[in-house]
Design a protein around this motif. Structure first.
Motif, short mmCIF file in Angstrom:
data_model
loop_
_atom_site.label_atom_id
_atom_site.label_comp_id
_atom_site.label_asym_id
_atom_site.label_seq_id
_atom_site.Cartn_x
_atom_site.Cartn_y
_atom_site.Cartn_z
N ARG A 151 3.15 6.18 -5.45
CA ARG A 151 2.91 6.46 -6.87
C ARG A 151 1.76 7.45 -7.04
O ARG A 151 1.79 8.29 -7.94
N ASP A 152 0.75 7.37 -6.15
CA ASP A 152 -0.33 8.37 -6.17
C ASP A 152 0.23 9.77 -5.93
O ASP A 152 -0.16 10.73 -6.59
N THR A 170 0.82 -1.21 0.00
CA THR A 170 0.00 0.00 0.00
C THR A 170 0.86 1.25 0.00
O THR A 170 0.53 2.24 -0.67
N MET A 171 1.96 1.23 0.74
CA MET A 171 2.82 2.40 0.77
C MET A 171 3.40 2.70 -0.61
O MET A 171 3.56 3.86 -1.00
N GLY A 185 -2.00 10.75 -1.51
CA GLY A 185 -1.10 9.93 -0.71
C GLY A 185 -1.78 9.35 0.51
O GLY A 185 -1.12 8.74 1.36
N TYR A 186 -3.11 9.52 0.62
CA TYR A 186 -3.85 8.92 1.72
C TYR A 186 -4.87 7.93 1.16
O TYR A 186 -5.10 7.86 -0.05
N SER A 219 17.79 6.37 -1.83
CA SER A 219 16.89 7.31 -2.52
C SER A 219 15.59 6.61 -2.88
O SER A 219 15.27 6.38 -4.06
N PRO A 220 14.80 6.23 -1.88
CA PRO A 220 13.58 5.48 -2.16
C PRO A 220 12.43 6.37 -2.62
O PRO A 220 12.51 7.61 -2.56
N LEU A 221 11.37 5.74 -3.06
CA LEU A 221 10.14 6.44 -3.39
C LEU A 221 9.40 6.83 -2.11
O LEU A 221 8.80 7.91 -2.02
N THR A 222 9.42 5.95 -1.13
CA THR A 222 8.83 6.23 0.19
C THR A 222 9.78 5.73 1.26
O THR A 222 10.49 4.73 1.06
#
Length: 610
Positions: free
Chosen positions: A47-48, A41-42, A56-57, A127-130
């Motif tokens: 990506r949202d 989900t994260m 992002g929620y 350097s992650p996306l989240t």
């Protein structure tokens, strides 16, 4: 002080939409929680957020509140969820705006500080996306102490949305590690919704009205003990078995680490407390670890896949041909190519589907063009030039990005854990000052020879039957690792299980684990064994090509394997269940099954030879 009655209405982002309404209308509650976040989900929310920085929620939660916010306020039910995801402040604003449109006066607060993306590189997280730290419950509690009726958070632990209200109700401090640990266990049981009330339960035929199981409730007492139950008249069941199943879900060893306390799962004691009521008591806690886990998701590249249908005769040769043809066409090859041949075909089958095997190929590459048009074109161009009966389950598409999950760790003091109260006041939540260094729990590989003295005189008289004749199981994923918990219902069955189900036995029953690292743990109070299989799921569900990418069926596969079970245990089990058939006479049949012609039953996952 009366018990705190905490319900749950969501176990994942996409769970039953009507559950919030059902829980509010079904009976008395003090708090209604929802768990909307998972590792995958994260990535989805990340990506949202790339597409729209205001998102992002979990949008589902806001839609549920359109129908239910007024009811919750009217009935005095506090709402706590982690639906804020990557944007808890934004979701809190949206809830206030919704309340204004509906003419509802409600105090909304949120918890933030888990998002470490801006500091990821400096913290050694790449350097992650989240990049989100798993925060604890004291930020939630501070919001509730300030009068919040709705609290939304980012990435707190799943149990924290339950522990926070208990901290606020009973005034626990960080020194109350046993009480905190008890609430953590209660939160763990109800966090996955209906998995605690019969959903995904091995002995599901024993559960009444499983068509629509009710969501669970934890009645938490001031000492941290609890009773797990559900609203009267709802489907499913709450039994020692269903609660044990959830306790064994996605865990490792006896220590269940949390940011506020470490719960000792080997101290959990379960007992019946009436119909659909199971009491959890005796939980001991330890100070939390000095570090927090960080959920990191990165975009690993792009992937595509197709599945060839191989029907009838010469399945191995057909697989070898199409594999060689596609390999020749993909020069240079994609960075990763994985083939899996599932021998689902049967000889002399009476339907075409039963006569067919499935050959799946998954490709990954940093370049979307490599796994997109080039791969798809090469696969489809074989349609008239390959094996007889060429078919695919669906034409390959253009490929899509995939994510990779990795856990990171930071000191407890690194996240700026903040409770943003209903009036906008920002309150820093200090990290715990007392911690316990993390040490790996010693695993117990098991030794059937060493335990031979515990066997009864009739234990040498065995019958080959599925392990699931006596044992239940539940399995799941944590990044690239899988766990499978196995448990039985009587002391005699436990003595047999713990002596027989060794690491070596597991490797033989689950050949896919033969080359992987396994850790085995025992939970005598629950009559349970938990096995962690490291690396089975590769880089996690978002990138995995395994048939069962989240290992949800791993436990049921294990239960289906035939093992030598003492006849007296089978008889005793049947005597306890009047609906069970006597299977002790099936020894010859079960053993003969292993000697049947298996030339059409190749179940290797490495694919046909090139």
């Amino acid at each position: 002080m009366t018990a705190l009655r905490v319900g749950n209405c969501s176990g994942f982002y996409g769970d039953r939409f009507s559950a919030m309404r059902e829980m509010l209308d079904g009976g008395e509650l003090d708090v209604l929680t929802g768990d909307y976040l998972a590792e995958l989900t994260m990535l989805i929310l990340g990506r949202d957020r790339l597409k729209d920085p205001t998102r992002g929620y979990a949008k589902t939660y806001l839609r549920q509140l359109e129908d239910c916010l007024g009811t919750a306020v009217e009935r005095g039910v506090t709402l706590v969820s982690n639906a804020g995801g990557l944007a808890p402040a934004r979701l809190a604003d949206e809830i206030r705006a919704l309340a204004d449109r509906l003419g509802i006066t409600v105090a909304v607060a949120h918890v933030e500080g888990d998002d470490l993306l801006d500091r990821a590189d400096a913290l050694g997280l790449g350097s992650p996306l989240t990049a989100n730290a798993y925060l604890g419950a004291f930020g939630v509690a501070r919001c509730l102490d300030a009068g919040a009726q709705v609290v939304v958070t980012g990435r707190v632990t799943d149990a924290s949305v339950v522990v926070g209200p208990a901290v606020a109700r009973f005034g626990w401090t960080r020194d109350d590690v046993d009480a905190l640990a008890g609430a953590v266990v209660a939160g763990h049981v109800i966090e996955c919704g209906t998995q605690a009330t019969g959903g995904n339960y091995s002995f599901f035929t024993e559960v009444p009205d499983l068509r629509r199981p009710g969501f669970p409730i934890a009645e938490i007492d001031a000492d941290g003990s609890s009773v797990i139950t559900k609203h009267p008249g709802t489907g499913g069941a709450v039994t020692i078995g269903t609660v044990t199943a959830q306790l064994m879900y996605e865990v490792t060893g006896p220590r269940y680490l949390g940011p506020d306390a470490t719960a000792r799962l080997d101290t959990v004691a379960l007992s019946d407390d009436g119909p659909d009521r199971v009491r959890i008591a005796g939980v001991r806690g330890e100070a939390p670890p000095p570090t927090l886990k960080v959920s990191r998701n990165t975009v690993g590249g792009f992937r595509n896949e197709t599945t060839f249908v191989l029907t009838g005769l010469d399945v191995d040769a057909k697989a070898a041909l199409v594999r060689a043809q596609l390999t020749d066409a993909l020069v240079p090859p994609p960075a990763q190519v994985e083939w899996t041949l599932a021998r689902t075909d049967h000889p002399d089958a009476d339907t075409e589907e039963a006569a067919s095997a499935l050959l799946r190929v998954v490709v990954r590459d940093p370049d979307p063009a490599v796994v997109g048009r080039r791969f798809s074109g090469a696969a489809i161009e074989l349609a008239l030039a390959s094996y007889p009966g060429f078919a695919v389950t669906a034409p390959p598409g253009n490929g899509s990005p995939y994510g990779v999950f990795e856990a990171g760790y930071v000191e407890q003091s690194v996240p700026e854990h903040t409770a943003v109260l209903p009036d906008g006041t920002r309150v820093a939540i200090p990290a715990p000052t007392v911690t316990t260094p993390v040490s790996d729990d010693p695993d117990v590989p098991g030794d059937a020879v060493a335990r031979s003295d515990t066997a009864g005189p009739s234990d040498t008289d065995t019958v080959m039957l599925p392990l699931g004749t006596l044992a239940a199981a539940r399995s799941g994923d944590k990044g690239g690792d899988a766990n499978v918990g196995v448990w039985v219902r009587t002391d005699a069955e436990w003595e047999w299980l713990r002596g027989w189900l060794t690491v070596d036995a597991i490797r033989q029953l689950l050949p896919e684990t033969a080359t992987l690292t396994l850790h085995r743990y025992e939970f005598p109070n629950l009559r349970a064994i938990n096995v962690v299989v490291h690396g089975l799921l590769g880089a996690g569900v978002a990138s995995g090509a395994r048939f069962d990418p989240q290992a949800k069926g791993l436990g049921e596969w294990l239960r289906s394997r035939h093992v030598p079970i003492p006849r007296h245990l089978v008889r005793e089990s049947a005597a306890q269940d009047p609906t069970a058939q006597d299977t002790t006479a099936q020894d010859t049949t079960a053993q003969d099954t292993t000697a049947q012609d298996t030339t059409a039953q190749d179940t290797t996952t490495s694919g046909a030879p090139a």
